[in-house]
Every structure is written in C-alpha cells, then in structure tokens.
Motif scaffolding. Structure first.
Motif, PDB file in Angstrom:
ATOM      1  N   MET A   1     -46.403  -6.531 -36.854  1.00  0.00           N
ATOM      2  CA  MET A   1     -45.965  -5.666 -37.593  1.00  0.00           C
ATOM      3  C   MET A   1     -44.331  -6.296 -38.613  1.00  0.00           C
ATOM      4  SD  MET A   1     -47.737  -2.966 -36.689  1.00  0.00           S
ATOM      5  CE  MET A   1     -46.795  -1.483 -37.436  1.00  0.00           C
ATOM      6  N   LEU A   2     -44.069  -5.301 -39.691  1.00  0.00           N
ATOM      7  CA  LEU A   2     -43.299  -5.788 -40.980  1.00  0.00           C
ATOM      8  C   LEU A   2     -41.775  -5.114 -39.642  1.00  0.00           C
ATOM      9  CD1 LEU A   2     -44.503  -5.348 -44.086  1.00  0.00           C
ATOM     10  CD2 LEU A   2     -44.377  -7.337 -43.020  1.00  0.00           C
ATOM     11  N   GLU A   3     -41.192  -5.284 -40.841  1.00  0.00           N
ATOM     12  CA  GLU A   3     -39.923  -4.927 -39.508  1.00  0.00           C
ATOM     13  C   GLU A   3     -39.216  -3.136 -40.143  1.00  0.00           C
ATOM     14  OE1 GLU A   3     -36.225  -7.423 -39.194  1.00  0.00           O
ATOM     15  OE2 GLU A   3     -37.237  -8.515 -39.362  1.00  0.00           O
ATOM     16  N   ILE A   4     -38.595  -2.461 -39.457  1.00  0.00           N
ATOM     17  CA  ILE A   4     -37.777  -1.267 -39.669  1.00  0.00           C
ATOM     18  C   ILE A   4     -36.821  -1.733 -40.350  1.00  0.00           C
ATOM     19  CG2 ILE A   4     -36.204   0.501 -38.600  1.00  0.00           C
ATOM     20  CD1 ILE A   4     -38.496   0.165 -36.529  1.00  0.00           C
ATOM     21  N   ILE A  98     -54.159  -5.213 -45.746  1.00  0.00           N
ATOM     22  CA  ILE A  98     -54.318  -5.212 -44.534  1.00  0.00           C
ATOM     23  C   ILE A  98     -52.762  -6.543 -43.821  1.00  0.00           C
ATOM     24  CG2 ILE A  98     -55.326  -5.976 -42.530  1.00  0.00           C
ATOM     25  CD1 ILE A  98     -57.694  -3.899 -43.867  1.00  0.00           C
ATOM     26  N   LYS A  99     -53.215  -7.383 -44.173  1.00  0.00           N
ATOM     27  CA  LYS A  99     -52.561  -9.115 -43.926  1.00  0.00           C
ATOM     28  C   LYS A  99     -51.149  -8.566 -44.530  1.00  0.00           C
ATOM     29  CE  LYS A  99     -56.688 -11.894 -44.143  1.00  0.00           C
ATOM     30  NZ  LYS A  99     -56.666 -13.388 -44.228  1.00  0.00           N
ATOM     31  N   TYR A 101     -49.162  -6.054 -44.924  1.00  0.00           N
ATOM     32  CA  TYR A 101     -48.744  -5.405 -43.484  1.00  0.00           C
ATOM     33  C   TYR A 101     -48.978  -5.894 -42.010  1.00  0.00           C
ATOM     34  CZ  TYR A 101     -47.220  -1.877 -46.264  1.00  0.00           C
ATOM     35  OH  TYR A 101     -46.454  -0.885 -47.723  1.00  0.00           O
ATOM     36  N   ASP A 102     -49.581  -7.163 -42.041  1.00  0.00           N
ATOM     37  CA  ASP A 102     -49.768  -7.954 -40.272  1.00  0.00           C
ATOM     38  C   ASP A 102     -49.958  -7.190 -39.312  1.00  0.00           C
ATOM     39  OD1 ASP A 102     -48.819 -10.026 -38.848  1.00  0.00           O
ATOM     40  OD2 ASP A 102     -46.784  -8.438 -37.918  1.00  0.00           O
ATOM     41  N   VAL A 103     -51.378  -6.343 -39.679  1.00  0.00           N
ATOM     42  CA  VAL A 103     -52.576  -5.523 -39.114  1.00  0.00           C
ATOM     43  C   VAL A 103     -53.798  -6.139 -38.420  1.00  0.00           C
ATOM     44  CG1 VAL A 103     -50.890  -3.259 -39.476  1.00  0.00           C
ATOM     45  CG2 VAL A 103     -53.029  -4.117 -40.786  1.00  0.00           C
ATOM     46  N   TRP A 104     -53.715  -7.565 -39.365  1.00  0.00           N
ATOM     47  CA  TRP A 104     -55.417  -8.620 -39.534  1.00  0.00           C
ATOM     48  C   TRP A 104     -54.998  -9.684 -38.386  1.00  0.00           C
ATOM     49  CZ3 TRP A 104     -59.718  -7.935 -40.503  1.00  0.00           C
ATOM     50  CH2 TRP A 104     -60.845  -8.992 -40.172  1.00  0.00           C
ATOM     51  N   LYS A 105     -54.966  -9.397 -37.067  1.00  0.00           N
ATOM     52  CA  LYS A 105     -55.215 -10.177 -35.876  1.00  0.00           C
ATOM     53  C   LYS A 105     -56.597 -10.308 -34.828  1.00  0.00           C
ATOM     54  CE  LYS A 105     -50.729  -8.315 -35.347  1.00  0.00           C
ATOM     55  NZ  LYS A 105     -48.965  -8.819 -35.364  1.00  0.00           N
ATOM     56  N   GLU A 106     -56.065 -11.587 -34.017  1.00  0.00           N
ATOM     57  CA  GLU A 106     -57.310 -11.935 -33.395  1.00  0.00           C
ATOM     58  C   GLU A 106     -57.599 -11.039 -32.069  1.00  0.00           C
ATOM     59  OE1 GLU A 106     -57.064 -14.897 -30.321  1.00  0.00           O
ATOM     60  OE2 GLU A 106     -58.191 -16.474 -31.921  1.00  0.00           O
ATOM     61  N   GLY A 116     -59.460  -8.944 -36.866  1.00  0.00           N
ATOM     62  CA  GLY A 116     -59.873  -7.756 -36.974  1.00  0.00           C
ATOM     63  C   GLY A 116     -58.697  -6.420 -37.533  1.00  0.00           C
ATOM     64  N   VAL A 117     -59.062  -5.715 -37.809  1.00  0.00           N
ATOM     65  CA  VAL A 117     -57.549  -4.464 -37.880  1.00  0.00           C
ATOM     66  C   VAL A 117     -57.182  -3.970 -36.319  1.00  0.00           C
ATOM     67  CG1 VAL A 117     -56.885  -2.446 -39.438  1.00  0.00           C
ATOM     68  CG2 VAL A 117     -58.345  -4.239 -39.905  1.00  0.00           C
TER      69      VAL A 117
END
Length: 152
Positions: A1-4, A98-99, A101-106, A116-117
C-alpha cells in the motif's frame, strides 16, 4: 500500500459510461477509492451494494466513492445497471492505476499462486493526499468502516 501522508497518484480512466474521470476532478472532496477484483462476484457485489446503500451518507460527508477493477467499461455498465449503483466505477484493464496504488499482488486461489487485485481501500483527503489505507478489507464491512472513518 502507498504511504499515508503522500500525494495520491493522479489518473484518468474510463467510467461505466465511457467518460474520462480523473482523481483531480474531485479536489475539494474526500475520495473513497476502493479496488476490487471483479464485477458481479459475491464479495464484490456485497461491497458495492453496501457502498450504494450508504451513498447518501457519503454525499452528506462531501465524499465521492470510486471503485476500480480491471473489468471492461461494458462489464462495469452491466454491474451498475443490475445493482443500480449510484457511484463511479472505473476500468483499469491495463492495470496501470491498480499497480501504481500497489494493490496488484500475488494471491493464493484454491492452493494456486496467482496475481490479482487485493481488495483495498484508500481514503484521500480534499487536497489529494492519502489519509488512510486499508488492505485486505472484508467486502461486506468495508463501506461502514469507511463511513465511520469519515465521521471520526
């Protein structure tokens, strides 16, 4: 996830009506940006319908709900119409947002490793800065969780 506390990456994607929508279009409003795996699947439908049900409260709180998946514009349109969803659904078939925002993951699906997301939600403030992040959220609970965050 991206940083707050970091600036949310801007983007322009097509919505369920084939119109361009940018994150910057919502400056001055809070944005509930949620990423979900697939239209019309049980979990994604629960999440979307719960956001739909609570939408008047989000409007009251000056917040815009935006859902993003890799589904096509046509798929989003069918999803919106079938469940009368009153908010924006964006198509990211190229996975760029999607990528970013770092939500495409194994993920592990039925014992198999697949990409997938990961169901995730960002709360973005009026200035376009990430205020809160929620990874691996529960589909049915996430909309109420986000409303609670807005109402502090």
């Amino acid at each position: 996830m991206l940083e707050i506390g970091t600036k949310a990456p801007d983007f322009t994607l097509l919505d369920q009506n084939g119109e361009n929508v940018s994150l910057n279009d919502f400056r001055g409003k809070k944005v509930i940006l949620y990423f979900y795996p697939k239209d019309s699947t049980p979990g994604c439908t629960k999440q979307a319908c719960a956001f739909s049900e609570l939408n008047p409260h989000f409007i009251e709180a000056n917040a815009q709900i935006i859902g993003i998946s890799k589904d096509s514009v046509a798929s989003h349109k069918r999803f919106e119409q079938k469940y009368q969803l009153p908010f924006i659904l964006l198509s990211d078939s190229e996975l760029e947002v999607i990528k970013s925002y770092d939500v495409w993951k194994e993920k592990n699906m039925y014992g198999k490793k697949v990409m997938g997301v990961v169901r995730s939600t960002y709360l973005i403030n009026e200035d376009g800065v990430i205020e809160k992040t929620f990874e691996k959220v529960k589909a049915a609970d996430n909309p109420k969780q986000m409303l609670d965050e807005l109402n502090g």
